[in-house]
Design a protein around this motif. Structure first.
Motif, PDB file in Angstrom:
ATOM      1  N   LEU A 144       8.992   1.002   8.487  1.00  0.00           N
ATOM      2  CA  LEU A 144       8.282   1.191   7.139  1.00  0.00           C
ATOM      3  C   LEU A 144       9.674   2.693   6.726  1.00  0.00           C
ATOM      4  N   ILE A 192      -1.857  -3.345   8.663  1.00  0.00           N
ATOM      5  CA  ILE A 192      -0.604  -3.325   7.908  1.00  0.00           C
ATOM      6  C   ILE A 192       0.176  -3.534   9.004  1.00  0.00           C
ATOM      7  N   GLN A 211       5.913  -4.225   0.782  1.00  0.00           N
ATOM      8  CA  GLN A 211       4.570  -4.432   0.427  1.00  0.00           C
ATOM      9  C   GLN A 211       4.074  -2.773   0.776  1.00  0.00           C
ATOM     10  N   THR A 212       4.336  -1.538   1.585  1.00  0.00           N
ATOM     11  CA  THR A 212       3.722  -1.069   2.192  1.00  0.00           C
ATOM     12  C   THR A 212       5.218   0.347   2.927  1.00  0.00           C
ATOM     13  N   MET A 235       1.302  -1.542   0.013  1.00  0.00           N
ATOM     14  CA  MET A 235       0.151   0.108   0.442  1.00  0.00           C
ATOM     15  C   MET A 235       0.960   1.831   0.639  1.00  0.00           C
TER      16      MET A 235
END
Ligand SMILES: CC(C)(COP(=O)(O)OP(=O)(O)OC[C@H]1O[C@@H](n2cnc3c(N)ncnc32)[C@H](O)[C@@H]1O)[C@@H](O)C(=O)NCCC(=O)NCCS
Ligand SMILES: Nc1ncnc2c1ncn2[C@@H]1O[C@H](COP(=O)(O)OP(=O)(O)OP(=O)(O)O)[C@@H](O)[C@H]1O
Length: 198
Positions: free
Chosen positions: A25, A196, A107-108, A1
């Motif tokens: 992240l 998440i 992925q994020t 995302m």
């Protein structure tokens, strides 16, 4: 995302961005990139000097940021000129960093973009996370942090869309008017709600 982290000047984006990084992240920081693309020797810096004159450089050829800020925050036309010089280079580098993080298997990815709304960069992200404070808190924190007077702080705040108007278009809002711990708790709840893993 792909998440866009935004807010207004001194609303607390960097504070939240630090929390996000500490959760592991990746964050792409438009303010950091906007500094890199105007380092000595860059095409952007050459264009800035040709438009704003050599008085925006110090004796080492480094951009005098405070000086340029005084020029552009009180004059929309000059601000547009600067944005047109700097923003394409910022967008290019943001995209390169995104590709790098995707290739590394993340992925994020979080974009920290102060002017996400003003520059219409919604298409870059799937969710918008807004860091909000009321006007008085924003003004007070900006004056304190940058050690500037009310007039200078207001000219910076008024050069952006009002924070209250940004609220309606956000997918989630962190109210950063309370303690740092309260802000952290709100962030964790939002990331959990968006599934998440952190
Ligand atoms: C004018 C400059 C030299 C002043 O530098 P200074 O070190 O004082 O501020 P800094 O870069 O840390 O920015 C602080 C905040 O000001 C706000 N801000 C910066 N540029 C702008 C702008 N063009 N319009 C509105 N708000 C802005 C943002 O909220 C940003 O987080 C600098 O802000 C700049 O080069 N701005 C143009 C690039 C830009 O738009 N950057 C924002 C992210 S792309
Ligand atoms: N919850 C809080 N309580 C008290 N002070 C805070 C809180 N959150 C942030 N601050 C302070 O407010 C100021 C602005 O925060 P920060 O630098 O994170 O904002 P920003 O949105 O990244 O600003 P800019 O757009 O200028 O980069 C800083 O001095 C920071 O330490």
């Amino acid at each position: 995302m792909l998440i866009g982290l935004t807010g207004g000047i001194a609303s607390g984006k960097s504070t939240v961005s630090r929390m996000i990084k500490s959760l592991g992240l990746p964050v792409i920081d438009a303010d950091v990139i906007a500094r890199e693309v105007v380092e000595p020797g860059t095409e952007c810096l050459k264009q800035i000097v040709s438009h704003f004159g050599s008085e925006v450089l110090d004796s080492d050829g480094v951009l005098k940021r405070k000086k340029l800020g005084e020029i552009i925050f009180s004059d929309q036309k000059k601000r547009d000129v600067l944005n047109q010089i700097v923003h394409p280079a910022v967008r290019k580098r943001m995209n390169e960093q995104k590709e790098h993080y995707l290739a590394s298997g993340f992925q994020t990815i979080v974009y920290d973009i102060p002017l996400l709304y003003e520059s219409n960069l919604f298409h870059l992200v799937e969710k918008v996370l807004l860091v909000y404070v009321d006007e008085d808190t924003q003004l007070f924190r900006l004056m304190e942090r940058d050690n500037i007077n009310k007039e200078a702080a207001l000219s910076r705040i008024l050069s952006q869309q009002a924070l209250i108007d940004k609220k309606a278009r956000a997918d989630a809002i962190i109210d950063n008017g309370g303690s740092i711990l309260e802000t952290e708790n709100q962030l964790h709840a939002i990331l959990k709600n968006w599934d998440i893993p952190v």
